[in-house]
Design a protein around this motif. Structure first.
Motif, PDB file in Angstrom:
ATOM      1  N   UNK A   1       0.772  -1.243  -0.038  1.00  0.00           N
ATOM      2  CA  UNK A   1       0.006  -0.096  -0.058  1.00  0.00           C
ATOM      3  C   UNK A   1       0.780   1.420  -0.058  1.00  0.00           C
ATOM      4  N   UNK A   2       2.141   1.421   0.680  1.00  0.00           N
ATOM      5  CA  UNK A   2       2.945   2.318   0.667  1.00  0.00           C
ATOM      6  C   UNK A   2       3.685   2.596  -0.845  1.00  0.00           C
ATOM      7  N   UNK A   3       3.826   1.537  -1.278  1.00  0.00           N
ATOM      8  CA  UNK A   3       4.677   1.678  -2.772  1.00  0.00           C
ATOM      9  C   UNK A   3       3.444   2.103  -3.714  1.00  0.00           C
ATOM     10  N   UNK A   4       2.214   1.749  -3.750  1.00  0.00           N
ATOM     11  CA  UNK A   4       1.094   2.250  -4.375  1.00  0.00           C
ATOM     12  C   UNK A   4       0.815   3.727  -4.043  1.00  0.00           C
ATOM     13  N   UNK A   5       0.761   3.999  -2.911  1.00  0.00           N
ATOM     14  CA  UNK A   5       0.357   5.351  -2.528  1.00  0.00           C
ATOM     15  C   UNK A   5       1.321   6.398  -3.125  1.00  0.00           C
ATOM     16  N   UNK A   6       2.781   5.999  -3.422  1.00  0.00           N
ATOM     17  CA  UNK A   6       3.685   6.775  -4.185  1.00  0.00           C
ATOM     18  C   UNK A   6       3.535   7.182  -5.700  1.00  0.00           C
ATOM     19  N   UNK A   7       2.713   6.067  -6.289  1.00  0.00           N
ATOM     20  CA  UNK A   7       2.680   6.090  -7.787  1.00  0.00           C
ATOM     21  C   UNK A   7       1.538   6.976  -8.101  1.00  0.00           C
ATOM     22  N   UNK A   8       1.666   8.306  -8.678  1.00  0.00           N
ATOM     23  CA  UNK A   8       0.753   9.146  -9.413  1.00  0.00           C
ATOM     24  C   UNK A   8      -0.221   8.435 -10.386  1.00  0.00           C
ATOM     25  N   UNK A   9       0.330   7.483 -10.947  1.00  0.00           N
ATOM     26  CA  UNK A   9      -0.379   6.860 -12.041  1.00  0.00           C
ATOM     27  C   UNK A   9      -1.594   5.942 -11.617  1.00  0.00           C
ATOM     28  N   UNK A  10      -1.418   5.373 -10.342  1.00  0.00           N
ATOM     29  CA  UNK A  10      -2.459   4.796  -9.747  1.00  0.00           C
ATOM     30  C   UNK A  10      -3.685   5.721  -9.187  1.00  0.00           C
ATOM     31  N   UNK A  11      -4.584   5.750  -9.776  1.00  0.00           N
ATOM     32  CA  UNK A  11      -5.707   6.620  -9.202  1.00  0.00           C
ATOM     33  C   UNK A  11      -6.625   5.992  -8.326  1.00  0.00           C
ATOM     34  N   UNK A  12      -6.738   4.768  -8.298  1.00  0.00           N
ATOM     35  CA  UNK A  12      -7.633   4.084  -7.324  1.00  0.00           C
ATOM     36  C   UNK A  12      -6.967   2.898  -6.945  1.00  0.00           C
ATOM     37  N   UNK A  13      -7.088   2.456  -5.693  1.00  0.00           N
ATOM     38  CA  UNK A  13      -6.650   0.855  -5.134  1.00  0.00           C
ATOM     39  C   UNK A  13      -7.447   0.572  -3.957  1.00  0.00           C
ATOM     40  N   UNK A  14      -7.950  -0.770  -4.166  1.00  0.00           N
ATOM     41  CA  UNK A  14      -8.949  -1.290  -3.395  1.00  0.00           C
ATOM     42  C   UNK A  14      -8.197  -2.641  -2.869  1.00  0.00           C
ATOM     43  N   UNK A  15      -8.336  -2.864  -1.507  1.00  0.00           N
ATOM     44  CA  UNK A  15      -7.981  -4.092  -0.910  1.00  0.00           C
ATOM     45  C   UNK A  15      -9.441  -5.122  -1.243  1.00  0.00           C
ATOM     46  N   UNK A  16      -9.188  -6.200  -1.871  1.00  0.00           N
ATOM     47  CA  UNK A  16     -10.399  -7.115  -2.147  1.00  0.00           C
ATOM     48  C   UNK A  16     -10.639  -8.336  -1.545  1.00  0.00           C
ATOM     49  N   UNK A  17     -11.779  -8.859  -1.572  1.00  0.00           N
ATOM     50  CA  UNK A  17     -11.988 -10.266  -1.471  1.00  0.00           C
ATOM     51  C   UNK A  17     -12.058 -11.037  -2.745  1.00  0.00           C
ATOM     52  N   UNK A  18     -12.032 -12.355  -2.624  1.00  0.00           N
ATOM     53  CA  UNK A  18     -11.888 -13.126  -3.785  1.00  0.00           C
ATOM     54  C   UNK A  18     -10.600 -13.464  -4.384  1.00  0.00           C
ATOM     55  N   UNK A  19     -10.446 -13.891  -5.728  1.00  0.00           N
ATOM     56  CA  UNK A  19      -9.205 -14.325  -6.197  1.00  0.00           C
ATOM     57  C   UNK A  19      -7.947 -13.385  -6.231  1.00  0.00           C
ATOM     58  N   UNK A  20      -7.997 -12.072  -6.161  1.00  0.00           N
ATOM     59  CA  UNK A  20      -6.979 -11.271  -6.026  1.00  0.00           C
ATOM     60  C   UNK A  20      -6.833 -10.319  -4.789  1.00  0.00           C
ATOM     61  N   UNK A  21      -5.893  -9.948  -4.245  1.00  0.00           N
ATOM     62  CA  UNK A  21      -5.704  -9.123  -3.098  1.00  0.00           C
ATOM     63  C   UNK A  21      -6.301  -7.611  -3.250  1.00  0.00           C
ATOM     64  N   UNK A  22      -5.641  -7.280  -4.331  1.00  0.00           N
ATOM     65  CA  UNK A  22      -5.834  -5.911  -4.645  1.00  0.00           C
ATOM     66  C   UNK A  22      -6.361  -5.494  -6.227  1.00  0.00           C
ATOM     67  N   UNK A  23      -7.132  -4.529  -6.351  1.00  0.00           N
ATOM     68  CA  UNK A  23      -7.558  -4.103  -7.701  1.00  0.00           C
ATOM     69  C   UNK A  23      -7.146  -2.622  -7.719  1.00  0.00           C
ATOM     70  N   UNK A  24      -6.275  -2.565  -8.829  1.00  0.00           N
ATOM     71  CA  UNK A  24      -5.994  -0.900  -9.195  1.00  0.00           C
ATOM     72  C   UNK A  24      -6.485  -0.504 -10.399  1.00  0.00           C
ATOM     73  N   UNK A  25      -6.506   0.918 -10.380  1.00  0.00           N
ATOM     74  CA  UNK A  25      -7.009   1.553 -11.803  1.00  0.00           C
ATOM     75  C   UNK A  25      -5.822   2.331 -12.068  1.00  0.00           C
ATOM     76  N   UNK A  26      -5.272   2.348 -13.008  1.00  0.00           N
ATOM     77  CA  UNK A  26      -3.890   2.829 -13.476  1.00  0.00           C
ATOM     78  C   UNK A  26      -4.145   3.765 -14.738  1.00  0.00           C
ATOM     79  N   UNK A  27      -3.835   5.084 -14.987  1.00  0.00           N
ATOM     80  CA  UNK A  27      -4.187   5.771 -15.898  1.00  0.00           C
ATOM     81  C   UNK A  27      -2.880   6.359 -16.446  1.00  0.00           C
TER      82      UNK A  27
END
Length: 156
Positions: A85-111
């Protein structure tokens, strides 16, 4: 904070146009300026209104590629989650990040502007975060709906 119908109207108007002056907002919601300003301050102080921003059209500034990325970590332990989460917070191209249930741990939206920029983000940043074990990317072909406004019907 208990919200009433006037608060809901204030929130609806601000979600539609965050740049309204207090006088314009007061007129739209049927209040005089002083009580309107007081309510906006209460909503802000309570954390209901986080901030007022301008929404920028990504296409107008050459950010035309939107990628949804499912990320799986080796282990879902607090240390790995925090480091990721700290590494993702530092990346401006990541505009959304969610901790998820299911098959993956995170879902990111990158622009990003193009596929080369996405490849650089992937190879130079995302794959280098310790604990990442799997990355699956899906590219958006067309944005069918996009809204930052939350539904407020349940408040009335």
């Amino acid at each position: 904070m208990e919200l009433d119908a006037i608060d809901a109207r204030i929130l609806t108007e601000l979600q539609s146009d965050g740049g309204l002056t207090n006088a314009e907002l007061a007129e739209r919601v049927g209040l005089s300026p002083s009580p309107c300003l007081r309510r906006v301050k209460l909503l802000t102080d309570a954390g209901v209104i986080k901030k007022r921003v301008a929404l920028v059209d990504g296409n107008a500034i050459d950010l035309k590629v939107s990628v949804f990325i499912h990320v799986t970590l080796e282990k879902q332990i607090e240390e790995n989650l925090s480091e990721f989460e700290a590494a993702i917070e530092a990346r401006p191209e990541v505009v959304e990040c969610y901790l998820m249930t299911g098959e993956s741990d995170y879902l990111l939206r990158v622009v990003v502007p193009d596929l080369e920029a996405y490849e650089r983000f992937l190879m130079e940043h995302l794959t280098r975060i310790p604990g990442v074990s799997n990355i699956k990317s899906s590219f958006a072909l067309n944005q069918v709906k996009y809204s930052t406004a939350l539904p407020l019907d349940h408040l009335s």
